[in-house]
Design an enzyme around this catalytic site. Structure first.
Site, PDB file in Angstrom:
ATOM      1  N   GLU A  10       0.812  -1.224   0.000  1.00 32.43           N
ATOM      2  CA  GLU A  10       0.000   0.000   0.000  1.00 32.43           C
ATOM      3  C   GLU A  10       0.843   1.270   0.000  1.00 32.43           C
ATOM      4  O   GLU A  10       0.532   2.240   0.708  1.00 32.43           O
ATOM      5  CB  GLU A  10      -0.957   0.012   1.210  1.00 32.43           C
ATOM      6  N   LYS A  38       2.788   0.895  -5.566  1.00 32.57           N
ATOM      7  CA  LYS A  38       3.169   0.046  -6.704  1.00 32.57           C
ATOM      8  C   LYS A  38       2.153   0.131  -7.840  1.00 32.57           C
ATOM      9  O   LYS A  38       2.518   0.231  -9.004  1.00 32.57           O
ATOM     10  CB  LYS A  38       3.334  -1.410  -6.270  1.00 32.57           C
ATOM     11  N   VAL A  89       0.033   2.577  -8.403  1.00 30.47           N
ATOM     12  CA  VAL A  89       0.093   3.924  -8.978  1.00 30.47           C
ATOM     13  C   VAL A  89       1.267   4.036  -9.939  1.00 30.47           C
ATOM     14  O   VAL A  89       1.114   4.541 -11.065  1.00 30.47           O
ATOM     15  CB  VAL A  89       0.202   4.993  -7.870  1.00 30.47           C
ATOM     16  N   LYS A 125       0.229  -9.063 -13.216  1.00 27.28           N
ATOM     17  CA  LYS A 125       0.190  -9.136 -11.754  1.00 27.28           C
ATOM     18  C   LYS A 125       0.174 -10.621 -11.423  1.00 27.28           C
ATOM     19  O   LYS A 125      -0.867 -11.264 -11.484  1.00 27.28           O
ATOM     20  CB  LYS A 125      -1.065  -8.439 -11.223  1.00 27.28           C
ATOM     21  N   THR A 156      -4.383 -11.454  -4.243  1.00 27.93           N
ATOM     22  CA  THR A 156      -5.207 -11.924  -3.129  1.00 27.93           C
ATOM     23  C   THR A 156      -6.246 -10.855  -2.843  1.00 27.93           C
ATOM     24  O   THR A 156      -5.907  -9.686  -2.649  1.00 27.93           O
ATOM     25  CB  THR A 156      -4.351 -12.197  -1.880  1.00 27.93           C
ATOM     26  N   ALA A 178       4.734  -6.455  -8.566  1.00 24.14           N
ATOM     27  CA  ALA A 178       4.989  -7.464  -7.539  1.00 24.14           C
ATOM     28  C   ALA A 178       3.878  -7.470  -6.504  1.00 24.14           C
ATOM     29  O   ALA A 178       3.171  -6.483  -6.306  1.00 24.14           O
ATOM     30  CB  ALA A 178       6.330  -7.189  -6.853  1.00 24.14           C
ATOM     31  N   GLY A 204       3.208  -7.138  -2.879  1.00 20.84           N
ATOM     32  CA  GLY A 204       3.924  -6.648  -1.710  1.00 20.84           C
ATOM     33  C   GLY A 204       5.308  -6.103  -2.056  1.00 20.84           C
ATOM     34  O   GLY A 204       5.548  -5.626  -3.157  1.00 20.84           O
ATOM     35  N   ASN A 233       7.074   8.122  -3.833  1.00 25.92           N
ATOM     36  CA  ASN A 233       5.653   8.361  -4.063  1.00 25.92           C
ATOM     37  C   ASN A 233       5.026   9.116  -2.901  1.00 25.92           C
ATOM     38  O   ASN A 233       5.153   8.705  -1.736  1.00 25.92           O
ATOM     39  CB  ASN A 233       4.918   7.026  -4.252  1.00 25.92           C
ATOM     40  N   PRO A 290       3.810  12.827  -7.541  1.00 23.65           N
ATOM     41  CA  PRO A 290       2.998  13.689  -6.675  1.00 23.65           C
ATOM     42  C   PRO A 290       1.782  12.921  -6.172  1.00 23.65           C
ATOM     43  O   PRO A 290       1.422  11.868  -6.711  1.00 23.65           O
ATOM     44  CB  PRO A 290       2.577  14.822  -7.626  1.00 23.65           C
TER      45      PRO A 290
END
Length: 223
Positions: A12, A15, A17, A39, A43, A109, A111, A168, A200
């Site tokens: 979170e 990745k 984005v 991807k 999950t 990836a 995670g 990020n 941004p």
């Protein structure tokens, strides 16, 4: 290089984005080169649905993500809960098929580099074994420097081909805050890895034109 792995220092943190930013940039500024997004394992509900909706990829949901678990947990945990196995052979076959069909494949990836893929393997192992050039995304927040140093050390010890770092802004940040929380010169000095750019904060991560614009500000010369 016709593949790029996007991984992160944690979950979170951007990745999806970054993958969307690169994809929008690619389809806007390199329309003559076909793009695929992969991807490997998902999950819960999330990323592959976003990519399928946002981009004209000519891929089914299963072609984007060949292995899916309903349980929102690490793949080996989700597999145990659902009484299944993580089928890496199916993932590998899907990846190779897509790679043979496209000029460029972005792999998001699951995670971070240290996240488990199976009970024996982590993302860094796949990046090494599958020879995936890798970009590491980190959030602009307190602790970002330590996270980056640790993840770059893991990448090196695992012999991952690390191409660069992208920062990020998960939440709105001023230039002063960015310089305090994630100073580029210090990060590059401590990791000896180039910072390719800063994303941004995007209030609407589904704004295609904005994603492409942000992508044009990244250093993608080596991709």
């Amino acid at each position: 290089m016709n593949v790029l792995l996007i991984t992160g220092t944690n979950t979170e943190i951007g990745k999806t984005v970054l993958t969307s930013v690169i994809a929008a940039y690619w389809q806007t500024y390199r329309p003559q080169e076909s793009l695929g997004i992969f991807k490997p394992i998902q999950t819960g509900i999330g990323d592959r649905e976003i990519y399928h909706q946002l981009f004209d990829l000519g891929q089914t949901l299963e072609e984007i993500t060949p292995v899916e678990f309903k349980t929102p947990a690490a793949p080996p945990v989700a597999a145990d809960i659902e009484g299944r196995e993580v089928d890496l052979e199916k993932v590998w076959q899907g990846f190779n098929t897509l790679r043979s069909q496209r000029d460029m494949v972005l792999v998001e990836a699951l995670g971070g580099l240290g996240s488990p893929v199976t009970h024996e393997l982590i993302v860094a192992d796949l990046a090494r074994d599958w020879r995936l050039p890798t970009v590491l995304v980190a959030p602009v927040e307190l602790g970002a420097i330590a996270q980056l140093v640790a993840n770059v050390a893991l990448a090196r010890s695992s012999r991952v081909d690390l191409k660069g770092i992208v920062l990020n802004c998960v939440q709105p940040r001023t230039s002063e805050e960015i310089n305090q929380l994630a100073p580029i010169r210090l990060i590059e000095s401590l990791t000896n890895v180039k910072v390719l750019g800063i994303l941004p904060h995007l209030s609407d991560p589904m704004d295609y034109s904005k994603l492409a614009q942000v992508g044009s500000n990244l250093d993608v010369s080596g991709w």
